[in-house]
Scaffold this motif. Structure first.
Motif, PDB file in Angstrom:
ATOM      1  N   THR A 177     -42.454-142.204  30.597  1.00 16.32           N
ATOM      2  CA  THR A 177     -41.477-141.891  29.422  1.00 16.32           C
ATOM      3  C   THR A 177     -42.236-141.889  28.070  1.00 16.32           C
ATOM      4  OG1 THR A 177     -41.383-144.364  28.981  1.00 16.32           O
ATOM      5  CG2 THR A 177     -39.729-143.208  30.649  1.00 16.32           C
ATOM      6  N   LEU A 178     -41.734-140.743  27.139  1.00 16.16           N
ATOM      7  CA  LEU A 178     -42.562-140.607  26.065  1.00 16.16           C
ATOM      8  C   LEU A 178     -41.695-140.825  24.728  1.00 16.16           C
ATOM      9  CD1 LEU A 178     -44.350-137.016  26.682  1.00 16.16           C
ATOM     10  CD2 LEU A 178     -45.071-139.531  26.847  1.00 16.16           C
ATOM     11  N   HIS A 179     -40.461-140.448  24.956  1.00 20.61           N
ATOM     12  CA  HIS A 179     -39.630-140.696  23.611  1.00 20.61           C
ATOM     13  C   HIS A 179     -37.969-140.511  24.058  1.00 20.61           C
ATOM     14  CE1 HIS A 179     -39.633-140.046  19.195  1.00 20.61           C
ATOM     15  NE2 HIS A 179     -38.472-138.884  19.416  1.00 20.61           N
ATOM     16  N   THR A 180     -37.570-141.208  23.178  1.00 21.01           N
ATOM     17  CA  THR A 180     -35.920-141.490  23.498  1.00 21.01           C
ATOM     18  C   THR A 180     -35.046-140.353  22.825  1.00 21.01           C
ATOM     19  OG1 THR A 180     -35.726-142.959  21.634  1.00 21.01           O
ATOM     20  CG2 THR A 180     -36.134-144.058  23.494  1.00 21.01           C
ATOM     21  N   ASN A 181     -33.762-140.295  23.362  1.00 22.45           N
ATOM     22  CA  ASN A 181     -32.701-139.459  22.936  1.00 22.45           C
ATOM     23  C   ASN A 181     -33.281-137.957  23.062  1.00 22.45           C
ATOM     24  OD1 ASN A 181     -30.232-138.753  21.937  1.00 22.45           O
ATOM     25  ND2 ASN A 181     -30.304-139.698  20.038  1.00 22.45           N
ATOM     26  N   VAL A 182     -33.533-137.637  24.253  1.00 20.17           N
ATOM     27  CA  VAL A 182     -33.930-136.018  24.302  1.00 20.17           C
ATOM     28  C   VAL A 182     -33.309-135.861  25.429  1.00 20.17           C
ATOM     29  CG1 VAL A 182     -36.041-134.517  24.971  1.00 20.17           C
ATOM     30  CG2 VAL A 182     -36.320-136.651  23.261  1.00 20.17           C
ATOM     31  N   GLU A 183     -32.726-134.522  25.244  1.00 26.28           N
ATOM     32  CA  GLU A 183     -32.026-133.927  26.616  1.00 26.28           C
ATOM     33  C   GLU A 183     -32.439-132.396  26.547  1.00 26.28           C
ATOM     34  OE1 GLU A 183     -27.970-135.064  27.464  1.00 26.28           O
ATOM     35  OE2 GLU A 183     -28.026-136.356  25.586  1.00 26.28           O
ATOM     36  N   CYS A 184     -32.324-131.860  27.785  1.00 28.01           N
ATOM     37  CA  CYS A 184     -32.881-130.421  28.170  1.00 28.01           C
ATOM     38  C   CYS A 184     -33.861-129.954  27.317  1.00 28.01           C
ATOM     39  CB  CYS A 184     -31.614-129.702  27.865  1.00 28.01           C
ATOM     40  SG  CYS A 184     -30.116-130.112  28.838  1.00 28.01           S
ATOM     41  N   PRO A 185     -35.152-130.815  27.656  1.00 29.32           N
ATOM     42  CA  PRO A 185     -36.256-130.277  27.006  1.00 29.32           C
ATOM     43  C   PRO A 185     -36.860-128.819  27.246  1.00 29.32           C
ATOM     44  CG  PRO A 185     -37.163-131.765  28.438  1.00 29.32           C
ATOM     45  CD  PRO A 185     -35.488-131.437  28.593  1.00 29.32           C
ATOM     46  N   SER A 186     -37.366-128.044  26.204  1.00 26.62           N
ATOM     47  CA  SER A 186     -38.004-126.900  26.567  1.00 26.62           C
ATOM     48  C   SER A 186     -39.214-126.580  25.706  1.00 26.62           C
ATOM     49  CB  SER A 186     -36.951-125.582  25.967  1.00 26.62           C
ATOM     50  OG  SER A 186     -37.738-124.547  26.203  1.00 26.62           O
ATOM     51  N   LEU A 187     -40.600-126.311  26.444  1.00 31.24           N
ATOM     52  CA  LEU A 187     -41.630-126.557  25.953  1.00 31.24           C
ATOM     53  C   LEU A 187     -42.243-125.276  25.411  1.00 31.24           C
ATOM     54  CD1 LEU A 187     -44.349-128.462  25.612  1.00 31.24           C
ATOM     55  CD2 LEU A 187     -45.037-127.083  27.724  1.00 31.24           C
ATOM     56  N   SER A 188     -42.810-125.243  24.198  1.00 32.04           N
ATOM     57  CA  SER A 188     -43.159-123.978  23.373  1.00 32.04           C
ATOM     58  C   SER A 188     -44.264-123.454  23.952  1.00 32.04           C
ATOM     59  CB  SER A 188     -43.693-124.539  21.940  1.00 32.04           C
ATOM     60  OG  SER A 188     -44.481-125.359  21.905  1.00 32.04           O
ATOM     61  N   PRO A 189     -44.516-121.907  23.993  1.00 36.38           N
ATOM     62  CA  PRO A 189     -45.501-121.411  24.640  1.00 36.38           C
ATOM     63  C   PRO A 189     -46.986-122.033  24.573  1.00 36.38           C
ATOM     64  CG  PRO A 189     -43.875-119.698  23.620  1.00 36.38           C
ATOM     65  CD  PRO A 189     -43.509-120.971  23.112  1.00 36.38           C
ATOM     66  N   ASP A 190     -47.270-122.580  23.278  1.00 37.97           N
ATOM     67  CA  ASP A 190     -48.514-123.147  23.027  1.00 37.97           C
ATOM     68  C   ASP A 190     -48.580-124.476  23.375  1.00 37.97           C
ATOM     69  OD1 ASP A 190     -47.251-124.450  20.828  1.00 37.97           O
ATOM     70  OD2 ASP A 190     -48.033-123.723  19.498  1.00 37.97           O
ATOM     71  N   GLY A 191     -47.438-125.044  24.170  1.00 34.64           N
ATOM     72  CA  GLY A 191     -47.578-126.280  24.565  1.00 34.64           C
ATOM     73  C   GLY A 191     -47.604-127.530  23.618  1.00 34.64           C
ATOM     74  N   THR A 192     -47.320-127.281  22.349  1.00 32.30           N
ATOM     75  CA  THR A 192     -47.418-128.285  21.314  1.00 32.30           C
ATOM     76  C   THR A 192     -46.116-129.027  20.945  1.00 32.30           C
ATOM     77  OG1 THR A 192     -47.368-126.842  19.614  1.00 32.30           O
ATOM     78  CG2 THR A 192     -49.414-127.149  20.617  1.00 32.30           C
ATOM     79  N   HIS A 193     -45.060-128.167  21.301  1.00 31.58           N
ATOM     80  CA  HIS A 193     -43.815-128.751  20.635  1.00 31.58           C
ATOM     81  C   HIS A 193     -42.637-128.612  21.703  1.00 31.58           C
ATOM     82  CE1 HIS A 193     -45.624-127.868  16.859  1.00 31.58           C
ATOM     83  NE2 HIS A 193     -44.840-128.659  16.360  1.00 31.58           N
ATOM     84  N   ILE A 194     -41.615-129.693  21.539  1.00 32.55           N
ATOM     85  CA  ILE A 194     -40.504-129.437  22.726  1.00 32.55           C
ATOM     86  C   ILE A 194     -39.202-129.274  21.612  1.00 32.55           C
ATOM     87  CG2 ILE A 194     -39.024-130.894  23.902  1.00 32.55           C
ATOM     88  CD1 ILE A 194     -41.252-130.351  25.880  1.00 32.55           C
ATOM     89  N   ALA A 195     -38.408-128.184  22.259  1.00 33.58           N
ATOM     90  CA  ALA A 195     -36.988-127.766  21.639  1.00 33.58           C
ATOM     91  C   ALA A 195     -36.015-128.617  22.307  1.00 33.58           C
ATOM     92  CB  ALA A 195     -36.473-126.422  21.495  1.00 33.58           C
TER      93      ALA A 195
END
Length: 337
Positions: A235-253
């Motif tokens: 586990t990394l962070h709370t209240n996250v659903e349907c994550p999508s990783l950015s192409p550069d691997g630095t952000h999650i939408a």
């Protein structure tokens, strides 16, 4: 009236009734056919060849417009006409010439569902049974792994009497992990076990080893980072659903539940910086129930309800700008590498 006359009258009545029934069927069929050809103002669609290779940045998606090409994988360049394949999917994703198509298999008693691995020409290379209604689909950047999520009967998810099942398959070897519930969970630094664990919304890193997903347990959701080699999620962070990783691997939408919003529309789009775990609310005021995709490192694309079922929108990932509708009658978008 003689018996012969009565018989003739009866036969005549039956012929008339049969004619009326046939005319009704033909009229209904013609009306449905007119609806299926196109709706006024709807997108122009022609049959053609659709491939998972070609011009970089080209968009492929599930077409939602009524007509003979509804639900087919379709491609479009800029604002021109759409080219539709014969391949129908409920959910779809692709990368590096490999696709995964979640589709219904219509039966005489009830429908079942299947995950189909596709090559660059949309030909089936393998398929796997899906235990419920398809929800999400993802392919790793290299095309090596594919994942899907399905709603199944069981514990609650998003306020309904459903649970979710997330699966991952190695498209090269065919090795299938039917459920991420087989993975060891590390929560707050300790091994965690609970009967109500659910996973959904897998998104892969570029190294063919790690992935992110949503873990739900005891009424809360968590962003987890998974390791395909050690079969562990952390586990990394709370209240996250349907994550999508950015192409550069630095952000999650992702979609986040926000207090005070209606129960039937509780989500807002956010982006999480994986280095700092800082959240940024995106400038989309509507509730988004989708696993967004990244058009590039600075733009996210997602679906919202529309006249045909869903339309696609884009938005800057830094919290600025305003939503822009990309196209009508589309869902499950993929931008070719």
């Amino acid at each position: 009236m003689t018996l012969r006359t009565r018989v003739l009258v009866l036969i005549s009545a039956l012929v008339v009734l049969a004619g009326v029934a046939a005319a009704s069927v033909l009229h209904a069929s013609a009306r449905a056919d007119r609806r299926d050809r196109a709706q006024p103002g709807g997108p122009r669609i022609t049959a053609g060849t659709v491939a998972l290779t070609g011009d970089s940045g080209r968009l492929i998606f599930r077409n939602m417009a009524w007509g003979p090409h509804r639900d087919e994988l379709t491609t479009v360049q800029a604002s021109g006409p759409r080219t539709a394949s014969t391949v129908k999917c409920l959910r779809f994703h692709a990368a590096s010439g490999t696709g995964v198509c979640l589709r219904a298999v219509h039966g005489t008693v009830q429908d079942t569902y299947r995950a189909v691995v596709l090559d660059a020409h949309l030909h089936e290379t393998a398929h796997y049974d899906v235990p419920g209604i398809p929800s999400r689909a993802r392919v790793s950047p290299s095309g090596r792994f594919a994942a899907w999520t399905a709603f199944v009967g069981g514990d609650s998810y998003a306020g309904t009497n459903f649970s979710t099942r997330a699966a991952i398959v190695d498209t090269r070897t065919g090795k299938l992990t039917p459920s991420l519930e087989a993975y060891r969970i590390v929560k707050d630094g300790r091994t965690y076990r609970a009967a109500d664990v659910n996973f959904w919304g897998v998104t892969f890193t570029a190294d063919d080893r790690a992935f992110y997903a949503t873990l739900a347990t005891r009424g809360r959701t968590y962003l987890v980072r998974g390791d395909l080699h050690t079969r562990t999620v952390t586990t990394l962070h709370t209240n996250v659903e349907c994550p999508s990783l950015s192409p550069d691997g630095t952000h999650i939408a992702y979609k986040k539940r926000v207090r005070g919003l209606p129960k039937d529309a509780p989500w807002r789009l956010y982006v999480l910086d994986l280095r700092t775990l800082r959240e940024t609310a995106l400038a989309e005021p509507r509730s988004v129930d989708d696993q967004a995709v990244w058009r590039d490192d600075h733009t996210v694309v997602y679906a919202l309800p529309g006249d045909y079922g869903a339309d696609l929108y884009s938005l800057p990932s830094d919290g600025t700008g305003t939503p822009r509708r990309l196209l009508t009658a589309g869902v499950s978008p993929v931008y070719l590498d």
